[in-house]
Write a protein that holds these residues in place. Structure first.
Motif, PDB file in Angstrom:
ATOM      1  N   LYS A   4       0.675  -1.607   0.152  1.00 37.52           N
ATOM      2  CA  LYS A   4       0.010   0.457   0.199  1.00 37.52           C
ATOM      3  C   LYS A   4       0.726   1.335   0.534  1.00 37.52           C
ATOM      4  O   LYS A   4       1.820   1.169   1.194  1.00 37.52           O
ATOM      5  CB  LYS A   4      -0.946  -0.372   1.368  1.00 37.52           C
ATOM      6  CG  LYS A   4      -2.079   1.208   1.519  1.00 37.52           C
ATOM      7  CD  LYS A   4      -2.546   0.773   2.473  1.00 37.52           C
ATOM      8  CE  LYS A   4      -3.427   1.748   2.429  1.00 37.52           C
ATOM      9  NZ  LYS A   4      -4.741   1.361   4.203  1.00 37.52           N
ATOM     10  N   LYS A   5       0.255   2.535  -1.069  1.00 38.34           N
ATOM     11  CA  LYS A   5       1.495   3.233  -1.179  1.00 38.34           C
ATOM     12  C   LYS A   5       0.425   4.960  -0.193  1.00 38.34           C
ATOM     13  O   LYS A   5      -0.792   4.780  -0.992  1.00 38.34           O
ATOM     14  CB  LYS A   5       1.617   3.414  -2.225  1.00 38.34           C
ATOM     15  CG  LYS A   5       2.483   2.107  -3.039  1.00 38.34           C
ATOM     16  CD  LYS A   5       4.113   2.734  -2.694  1.00 38.34           C
ATOM     17  CE  LYS A   5       5.266   1.748  -3.007  1.00 38.34           C
ATOM     18  NZ  LYS A   5       5.042   1.020  -3.871  1.00 38.34           N
ATOM     19  N   MET A  84      -6.804   4.129  -8.055  1.00 30.98           N
ATOM     20  CA  MET A  84      -5.377   4.192  -7.324  1.00 30.98           C
ATOM     21  C   MET A  84      -6.184   4.003  -5.622  1.00 30.98           C
ATOM     22  O   MET A  84      -6.015   3.301  -5.453  1.00 30.98           O
ATOM     23  CB  MET A  84      -4.585   5.348  -7.056  1.00 30.98           C
ATOM     24  CG  MET A  84      -3.811   5.128  -8.240  1.00 30.98           C
ATOM     25  SD  MET A  84      -2.896   6.840  -8.844  1.00 30.98           S
ATOM     26  CE  MET A  84      -3.645   8.696  -8.781  1.00 30.98           C
ATOM     27  N   HIS A  89      -4.680   2.204  -2.130  1.00 31.45           N
ATOM     28  CA  HIS A  89      -3.336   2.752  -1.967  1.00 31.45           C
ATOM     29  C   HIS A  89      -4.235   4.217  -0.843  1.00 31.45           C
ATOM     30  O   HIS A  89      -5.775   4.676  -1.412  1.00 31.45           O
ATOM     31  CB  HIS A  89      -2.841   3.611  -3.145  1.00 31.45           C
ATOM     32  CG  HIS A  89      -2.156   2.327  -3.904  1.00 31.45           C
ATOM     33  ND1 HIS A  89      -1.223   1.344  -3.056  1.00 31.45           N
ATOM     34  CD2 HIS A  89      -2.035   1.831  -5.041  1.00 31.45           C
ATOM     35  CE1 HIS A  89      -0.858   0.974  -4.275  1.00 31.45           C
ATOM     36  NE2 HIS A  89      -1.513   0.861  -5.340  1.00 31.45           N
ATOM     37  N   ASP A  90      -3.410   4.816  -0.446  1.00 33.23           N
ATOM     38  CA  ASP A  90      -3.609   5.595   0.469  1.00 33.23           C
ATOM     39  C   ASP A  90      -3.645   7.512  -0.608  1.00 33.23           C
ATOM     40  O   ASP A  90      -2.509   7.281  -1.172  1.00 33.23           O
ATOM     41  CB  ASP A  90      -3.148   6.303   1.676  1.00 33.23           C
ATOM     42  CG  ASP A  90      -3.689   5.250   2.153  1.00 33.23           C
ATOM     43  OD1 ASP A  90      -4.692   4.817   2.678  1.00 33.23           O
ATOM     44  OD2 ASP A  90      -2.679   4.295   3.315  1.00 33.23           O
ATOM     45  N   LEU A 183       3.580   0.690  -8.521  1.00 39.17           N
ATOM     46  CA  LEU A 183       2.737   0.467  -7.368  1.00 39.17           C
ATOM     47  C   LEU A 183       3.240  -1.169  -7.895  1.00 39.17           C
ATOM     48  O   LEU A 183       1.928  -1.505  -7.933  1.00 39.17           O
ATOM     49  CB  LEU A 183       1.176   0.709  -7.884  1.00 39.17           C
ATOM     50  CG  LEU A 183       0.904   2.023  -8.263  1.00 39.17           C
ATOM     51  CD1 LEU A 183      -0.187   2.484  -8.382  1.00 39.17           C
ATOM     52  CD2 LEU A 183       1.318   3.158  -6.843  1.00 39.17           C
TER      53      LEU A 183
END
Ligand SMILES: [Mg+2]
Length: 183
Positions: A4-5, A84, A89-90, A183
């Motif tokens: 998770k990015k 996204m 992802h955040d 990602l």
């Protein structure tokens, strides 16, 4: 999904088409005066490229009421944000307000609310120094982003004519972002 990015996405020049609107207003109000087509603009601040006697009139256009409110949306940006986020992802909108902030700040929020929805208005990070914001990736059209800290994020350029002089980087658009983002 792998890890998770935290993905920070700039607003102007990435989600909202600031330069096109700025130039359109300039040409509408000063049809007889000097102008530079967007594809030939080689500076993130286009007024730097204009003759000295026109700079002030050009520079103050974004200070006005309704400038930020009326920016056109960059096609594909909303779908990319949603994708996204859905991928786990955040994702945040990370944007720097003008120093002349009276209209800019509320209109940035109103623009996001209208074009992207309330969920995204709750994901706005307003800062004059993006190096203070923690993240893995910052998607931004500005060539050199500096501040008081060494950033934790990797800057990925959003492709615009005025950042094409930066060499050795892939440039992201909302058409190719899946190929460019790590990602
Ligand atoms: Mg920008």
């Amino acid at each position: 999904m792998s890890t998770k990015k935290i993905i920070l996405v700039d607003q102007d020049g990435v989600l909202a088409n600031y330069q096109a609107h700025h130039l359109a207003l300039w040409r509408a109000e000063h049809p007889e005066k000097f102008w530079i087509p967007l594809e030939e603009v080689s500076d993130h601040h286009m007024d730097n490229l204009y003759p000295d006697d026109l700079k002030e009139a050009l520079r103050t256009i974004p200070h006005r009421k309704d400038f930020f409110r009326n920016l056109p949306i960059v096609p594909g940006g909303k779908a990319a944000l949603e994708e996204m986020l859905t991928s786990g992802h955040d994702v945040y909108i990370c944007t720097s307000p003008l120093v002349i902030h009276q209209f800019c700040v509320p209109e940035k929020f109103a623009w996001v609310e209208e074009h992207l929805g309330t969920k995204w208005a709750n994901r706005i990070i307003l800062t004059r120094d993006k190096t203070l914001v923690h993240g893995d990736i910052l998607v931004d059209d500005k060539p050199n982003i500096v501040g008081i800290r060494t950033p934790t994020w990797k800057h990925i350029l959003y492709d615009q004519p005025y950042n094409r002089h930066i060499e050795g980087q892939q440039r992201l658009t909302w058409k190719n972002y899946k190929d460019i983002l790590p990602l």
